[in-house]
Write an enzyme that holds these catalytic residues in place. Structure first.
Site, PDB file in Angstrom:
ATOM      1  N   SER A  89     -10.008  -0.710   6.947  1.00  0.00           N
ATOM      2  CA  SER A  89      -9.414  -0.562   5.611  1.00  0.00           C
ATOM      3  C   SER A  89      -8.699  -1.776   5.050  1.00  0.00           C
ATOM      4  O   SER A  89      -8.335  -1.779   3.878  1.00  0.00           O
ATOM      5  CB  SER A  89      -8.435   0.604   5.609  1.00  0.00           C
ATOM      6  OG  SER A  89      -9.153   1.781   5.380  1.00  0.00           O
ATOM      7  N   SER A 128      -9.834   1.649   2.724  1.00  0.00           N
ATOM      8  CA  SER A 128      -8.931   2.402   1.885  1.00  0.00           C
ATOM      9  C   SER A 128      -7.881   1.547   1.165  1.00  0.00           C
ATOM     10  O   SER A 128      -7.305   2.000   0.176  1.00  0.00           O
ATOM     11  CB  SER A 128      -8.222   3.465   2.724  1.00  0.00           C
ATOM     12  OG  SER A 128      -7.388   2.874   3.685  1.00  0.00           O
ATOM     13  N   LYS A 179       0.845  -1.208   0.000  1.00  0.00           N
ATOM     14  CA  LYS A 179       0.000   0.000   0.000  1.00  0.00           C
ATOM     15  C   LYS A 179       0.873   1.247   0.000  1.00  0.00           C
ATOM     16  O   LYS A 179       1.946   1.262   0.627  1.00  0.00           O
ATOM     17  CB  LYS A 179      -0.911  -0.040   1.240  1.00  0.00           C
ATOM     18  CG  LYS A 179      -1.966   1.047   1.300  1.00  0.00           C
ATOM     19  CD  LYS A 179      -2.908   0.822   2.489  1.00  0.00           C
ATOM     20  CE  LYS A 179      -3.973   1.886   2.622  1.00  0.00           C
ATOM     21  NZ  LYS A 179      -4.893   1.646   3.757  1.00  0.00           N
TER      22      LYS A 179
HETATM   23  N1  GLN Z   1     -13.340   3.909   6.141  1.00  0.00           N
HETATM   24  C1  GLN Z   1     -12.698   4.362   7.319  1.00  0.00           C
HETATM   25  C2  GLN Z   1     -12.321   5.812   7.196  1.00  0.00           C
HETATM   26  O1  GLN Z   1     -12.598   6.378   6.175  1.00  0.00           O
HETATM   27  C3  GLN Z   1     -11.536   3.497   7.655  1.00  0.00           C
HETATM   28  C4  GLN Z   1     -10.301   3.839   6.934  1.00  0.00           C
HETATM   29  C5  GLN Z   1      -9.137   3.031   7.374  1.00  0.00           C
HETATM   30  O2  GLN Z   1      -9.278   2.009   8.022  1.00  0.00           O
HETATM   31  N2  GLN Z   1      -7.974   3.539   7.035  1.00  0.00           N
HETATM   32  O3  GLN Z   1     -11.781   6.404   8.081  1.00  0.00           O
END
Ligand code: GLN
Length: 496
Positions: free
Chosen positions: A178, A154, A79
């Protein structure tokens, strides 16, 4: 396409037996990426030359009889918020578009020590804020199962890369879901380890009390083998735990007896998609069939999870992202008509460098931390976080794991949620609890919708119980029989 879409363990053992060379494996993956990546767009950059050089080195060492790591020659995608020395780590943000990391993250070091071949850096929601990969400053990624849909986020690029057969392992980060939500959207396995289990040295911070790095893989064994490589104490991350690290892959195939699996009645609410409900019910039946006891449990404060998270995560983000001002780090706005003032320079740099979602979070967080409202928002959220954690502690007195859907819906269409941040935030309902409580949690495929989209089930375990969590997941995986599904996705993609 001999090896594309095959599992991590198949590739690792074929490499060890000399049935395939690391170079051949890398070349096969790189040409599959070349052919199919334009449809999926999971990578911000493919490390073509670097991967071939690394693979060659693995083959050379093997030929010389040197001792190699367990992932020697296995392609891995990473990532874009995890630092790889000499490579860009942009967090899919214009702010860091040209930031080249001068050092390796702990996880990168461990992967390289294990012999992994890094094939590229994957797309993500900007600074990991989002659940669809659409907040990337560069382009959205498509779900390999249906190119009109999002892969989740994400870590959407990472999950899509695994589902598309570009690499059998991808590394993600998980602050509120994410790793798990994109894994569920893409029909692959995603594990968020216990907070502190994997060092975050070299992970670009979003919300430091919640962030955790973990594997996304073709199957449970792949996740276990990757965790073997990346887990363990590291003095460069003050939150890194000194807990002993067992081998997660060793006992994987020994089923657990006397399992007690907790299900939560309130999880079955109006927001839950019917097909998700049915698929998850089948996982519960599968555990029953495997001899587990199904226990109804209460998590009375879970309903506040989304509200708590969307105060705490933005608050921490507003502080973590203060360093991107065009001076310390990040994009520096050009002066348009001669030099502007220092304040203008900050405003323009941050205004142009960050996208809408990141700005929304910074404003939310700055507000929640400001004097006058701090006690009503930030402090209150911390108090409720404690209650959420206590609920889990109590639940684990009577169950080994908590089972739930990973996401309330199957993958949604690209563009469908873009104008409705709140709806997107609600997508995190089931995943956020494990982050707030610091617990390990996994998502694994448990079925498909009538239109063939993957559905994921989540298991949450007590802290540092990843070994048992992975064993229980392996039992379910075998019972559900997902084998062959990924190969189907890959060949559909290649044939499209
Ligand atoms: N969807 C969540 C957010 O937008 C989690 C994102 C994540 O785990 N980095 O914060």
């Amino acid at each position: 396409m001999d090896w594309i879409g095959r599992s991590v363990s198949e590739m690792a053992s074929a490499l060890q037996q000399g049935e395939v060379t690391a170079q051949a494996l890398a070349e096969e993956h790189l040409s599959h990426i070349e052919a199919c990546e334009p449809k999926v767009r999971s990578f911000l950059e493919v490390f073509r030359e670097q991967a071939l050089t690394a693979a060659e080195a693995v083959d050379r060492k093997r030929a010389a009889g040197e001792k190699l790591g367990p992932l020697a020659g296995v392609p891995v995608a990473i990532k874009d918020n995890i630092c790889v020395k000499g490579e860009i780590a942009s967090c899919s943000s214009k702010m860091l578009e040209n930031f080249r990391s001068p050092y390796n993250s702990h996880v990168t070091e461990r992967l390289l020590d294990a012999g992994a071949v890094l094939v590229g850096r994957t797309n993500m929601d900007e600074f990991a804020m989002g659940s669809s990969c659409e907040s990337s400053a560069f382009f959205p990624t498509s779900n390999p199962w249906d190119l009109d849909r999002t892969p989740g986020g994400s870590s959407g690029g990472s999950a899509a890369a695994v589902a598309a057969g570009f690499a059998p392992i991808a590394i993600g980060s998980d602050t509120g879901g994410s790793i798990r939500q994109p894994a569920s959207f893409c029909g692959v396995v995603g594990l968020k380890p216990t907070y502190g289990r994997v060092s975050r040295f070299g992970l670009i911070a979003f919300a430091s009390s919640l962030d955790q790095i973990g594997p996304i893989a073709t199957d449970v064994c792949g996740a276990a083998l990757t965790l073997d490589a990346i887990a363990g104490h590291d003095g460069r991350d003050s939150t890194s735990a000194k807990e002993p690290v067992p081998s997660f892959s060793d006992a994987l195939d020994q089923p657990l007896a006397g399992l007690r699996v907790g299900v939560v009645a309130e999880h079955d609410n109006d927001g839950l998609d019917d097909e998700v409900r049915q698929a998850v019910a089948k996982s519960v039946d599968a555990y029953r069939k495997l001899g587990a006891e199904i226990v109804n449990i209460d998590l009375p404060n879970a309903q506040y999870g989304v509200a708590v998270y969307y105060v705490l995560a933005p608050s921490e983000a507003s502080s973590n992202l203060a360093r991107y001002d065009g001076v310390h780090y990040g994009y520096r706005a050009e002066a348009e008509n001669g030099p502007h003032s220092m304040i203008e320079m900050y405003e323009h740099s941050r205004g142009q460098g960050f996208g809408d979602e990141v700005k929304r979070r910074i404003m939310l967080g700055t507000y929640a931390l400001s004097s006058g409202v701090y006690a009503a928002y930030y402090k209150k959220a911390l108090e409720v976080r404690r209650l959420i954690r206590d609920d889990f502690t109590k639940a684990f007195e009577s169950v080994d794991f908590v089972l739930s859907p990973t996401s309330p819906t199957p993958p949604f269409k690209i563009g469908e949620m873009i104008d409705n941040p709140l709806a997107l935030y609600l997508n995190d309902l089931f995943t956020i609890g494990a982050n707030l409580a610091g617990l390990p949690a996994i998502s694994l495929p448990c079925g498909k919708t009538s239109s063939g989209l993957p559905i994921g089930v989540q298991l949450i375990a007590p802290a540092f119980e990843e070994a048992r969590l992975l064993r229980a997941s392996r039992m379910l995986e075998q019972e559900i029989g997902w084998d062959g599904e990924l190969a189907g996705c890959v060949s559909q993609l290649a044939g499209d």
